[in-house]
Design a protein around this motif. Structure first.
Motif, PDB file in Angstrom:
ATOM      1  N   LEU A   1      -1.387   6.440  -6.430  1.00 33.74           N
ATOM      2  CA  LEU A   1      -2.631   5.695  -6.585  1.00 33.74           C
ATOM      3  C   LEU A   1      -3.420   5.691  -5.282  1.00 33.74           C
ATOM      4  O   LEU A   1      -2.838   5.621  -4.192  1.00 33.74           O
ATOM      5  N   THR A   2      -4.744   5.776  -5.386  1.00 30.94           N
ATOM      6  CA  THR A   2      -5.598   5.674  -4.202  1.00 30.94           C
ATOM      7  C   THR A   2      -5.948   4.209  -3.962  1.00 30.94           C
ATOM      8  O   THR A   2      -6.078   3.429  -4.902  1.00 30.94           O
ATOM      9  N   VAL A   3      -6.116   3.872  -2.685  1.00 30.92           N
ATOM     10  CA  VAL A   3      -6.215   2.464  -2.311  1.00 30.92           C
ATOM     11  C   VAL A   3      -7.366   2.244  -1.338  1.00 30.92           C
ATOM     12  O   VAL A   3      -7.570   3.033  -0.410  1.00 30.92           O
ATOM     13  N   GLY A   4      -8.092   1.168  -1.548  1.00 27.74           N
ATOM     14  CA  GLY A   4      -9.028   0.645  -0.557  1.00 27.74           C
ATOM     15  C   GLY A   4      -8.524  -0.711  -0.103  1.00 27.74           C
ATOM     16  O   GLY A   4      -8.056  -1.510  -0.924  1.00 27.74           O
TER      17      GLY A   4
ATOM     18  N   VAL B   1       0.838  -1.205   0.000  1.00 25.98           N
ATOM     19  CA  VAL B   1       0.000   0.000   0.000  1.00 25.98           C
ATOM     20  C   VAL B   1       0.868   1.249   0.000  1.00 25.98           C
ATOM     21  O   VAL B   1       0.585   2.225  -0.726  1.00 25.98           O
ATOM     22  N   ALA B   2       1.930   1.241   0.790  1.00 26.30           N
ATOM     23  CA  ALA B   2       2.842   2.393   0.814  1.00 26.30           C
ATOM     24  C   ALA B   2       3.462   2.614  -0.566  1.00 26.30           C
ATOM     25  O   ALA B   2       3.616   3.762  -1.021  1.00 26.30           O
TER      26      ALA B   2
ATOM     27  N   ALA C   1      -3.882   8.221   8.690  1.00 28.77           N
ATOM     28  CA  ALA C   1      -4.132   9.641   8.415  1.00 28.77           C
ATOM     29  C   ALA C   1      -4.036   9.986   6.932  1.00 28.77           C
ATOM     30  O   ALA C   1      -4.167  11.157   6.568  1.00 28.77           O
ATOM     31  N   ASP C   2      -3.836   8.998   6.093  1.00 28.15           N
ATOM     32  CA  ASP C   2      -3.680   9.229   4.660  1.00 28.15           C
ATOM     33  C   ASP C   2      -5.047   9.221   3.991  1.00 28.15           C
ATOM     34  O   ASP C   2      -5.718   8.182   3.972  1.00 28.15           O
ATOM     35  N   PRO C   3      -5.497  10.339   3.422  1.00 27.60           N
ATOM     36  CA  PRO C   3      -6.818  10.358   2.775  1.00 27.60           C
ATOM     37  C   PRO C   3      -6.884   9.492   1.526  1.00 27.60           C
ATOM     38  O   PRO C   3      -7.974   9.159   1.050  1.00 27.60           O
ATOM     39  N   GLY C   4      -5.721   9.097   1.007  1.00 34.32           N
ATOM     40  CA  GLY C   4      -5.702   8.243  -0.182  1.00 34.32           C
ATOM     41  C   GLY C   4      -5.812   6.771   0.121  1.00 34.32           C
ATOM     42  O   GLY C   4      -5.811   5.948  -0.801  1.00 34.32           O
TER      43      GLY C   4
ATOM     44  N   ARG D   1     -11.609   4.406  -6.113  1.00 33.27           N
ATOM     45  CA  ARG D   1     -10.291   3.916  -5.697  1.00 33.27           C
ATOM     46  C   ARG D   1      -9.610   3.227  -6.881  1.00 33.27           C
ATOM     47  O   ARG D   1     -10.241   2.469  -7.615  1.00 33.27           O
ATOM     48  N   ASP D   2      -8.321   3.484  -7.033  1.00 35.87           N
ATOM     49  CA  ASP D   2      -7.581   2.900  -8.151  1.00 35.87           C
ATOM     50  C   ASP D   2      -7.318   1.413  -7.957  1.00 35.87           C
ATOM     51  O   ASP D   2      -7.397   0.627  -8.899  1.00 35.87           O
TER      52      ASP D   2
END
Length: 315
Positions: free
Chosen positions: A83-86, A75-76, A113-116, A147-148
């Motif tokens: 890229l945005t992640v769920g 994810v990092a 705390a990452d909005p992405g 989400r990407d």
């Protein structure tokens, strides 16, 4: 004069926010779908035409392979690429209460705390395959929110965890070093669903040997050999290469949300049968068991008889 009550399946006021990718609306939509509340139906109806854009990546493998740490590092890496992640983190359920450990907020706290990044725990609810019956719909909600990439991490129950093959577009099977003869035992299960095989904790002894063994036994996928990669998630070694391999596989595969629905229907049918089977008098089941024991009927006949009886009872 009283206002007329809103229809049971009226669209909630926050629904446009979900389609715009707002976090608060995303959280409410996931809760509605996971708990199958009255708001779930309009949510699912609204997202129907917005599916198939996100790449769904499944991480599976036996306990102790370091899946959670590797997912955290992956994810990092995705965030570094913009890229945005769920994340759907499926945790084991208590057999007594049905509650889950829900440990993702501890193991992925650096992304809180990452909005992405949006992380959601789901209880497996006793599902042996490692996925809850609502996991497919939660993935759909992530997909529709823009989400990407949607990452699904399963509970790690070993060979029975092949359900991820029907949910994810790219399947990553994570292994620990020192597998030895255990590879033979798992080959018929999760090893064969892999699009990517990973030997994690590659700084430990036997990692290179395990990678060679996996490469020798790995099947081909779409006419290509399944890549075998070595990673050390705690050191971020091999993680960019893993992300590159997943991207390459994702480009060759078109996301298929219908596959997620097929998994959902299968899970619903299993749950329906199990719940109704529990309502049968024990004497009825004992009689069927005795028939099977003495060979007077076979299992197919018993199952057909049970389905016909349960169907009549539910009408």
């Amino acid at each position: 004069m009283q206002n007329a009550a809103a229809p049971a399946d009226a669209a909630p006021a926050w629904l446009p926010g979900l389609l715009a990718g707002e976090r608060a609306a995303l959280a409410r939509a996931i809760t509605a779908v996971e708990n199958e509340t009255p708001e779930a139906r309009p949510v699912l109806r609204a997202i129907r035409d917005r599916l198939g854009r996100a790449l769904v990546v499944g991480f599976t493998g036996a306990p102790g392979a370091g899946k959670s740490t590797l997912v955290n590092a992956y994810v990092a890496e995705l965030r570094q690429r913009g890229l945005t992640v769920g994340v759907v983190a499926v945790d084991p359920s208590s057999p007594l209460t049905g509650g889950a450990i829900l440990g993702d907020r501890i193991r992925m706290s650096q992304h809180a705390a990452d909005p992405g990044v949006f992380i959601r725990s789901l209880a497996s609810r006793g599902h042996l395959g490692g996925l809850s019956r609502t996991a497919a719909r939660v993935i759909d909600v992530f997909d529709a929110s823009g989400r990407d990439v949607v990452v699904v991490e399963t509970v790690g129950t070993g060979q029975s965890e092949v359900e991820i093959a029907e949910i994810a577009d790219v399947r990553v099977v994570v292994n620990a070093p020192g597998l030895g003869d255990d590879i033979q035992a798992i080959k018929a299960g999760i090893l064969e669903i892999a699009d990517v095989l990973v030997v994690n904790k590659s700084d430990l002894p036997f990692a290179e040997r395990s990678a060679r063994q996996l490469a020798a036994m790995a099947a081909q996928r779409d006419g290509r050999p399944v890549p075998v990669l070595r990673t050390s998630a705690t050191r971020n070694e091999g993680v960019p290469e893993l992300a590159d391999a997943i991207v390459g596989l994702g480009r060759r595969k078109k996301p298929d949300p219908k596959a997620r629905l097929r998994r959902l229907l299968t899970g619903l049918a299993q749950d329906w049968f199990r719940r109704r089977l529990d309502t049968l008098p024990p004497a009825r089941l004992d009689a069927l068991a005795l028939d099977l024991l003495d060979g007077s009927v076979d299992t197919d006949t018993v199952l057909k008889s049970l389905l016909q009886h349960l169907s009549r009872e539910s009408e």
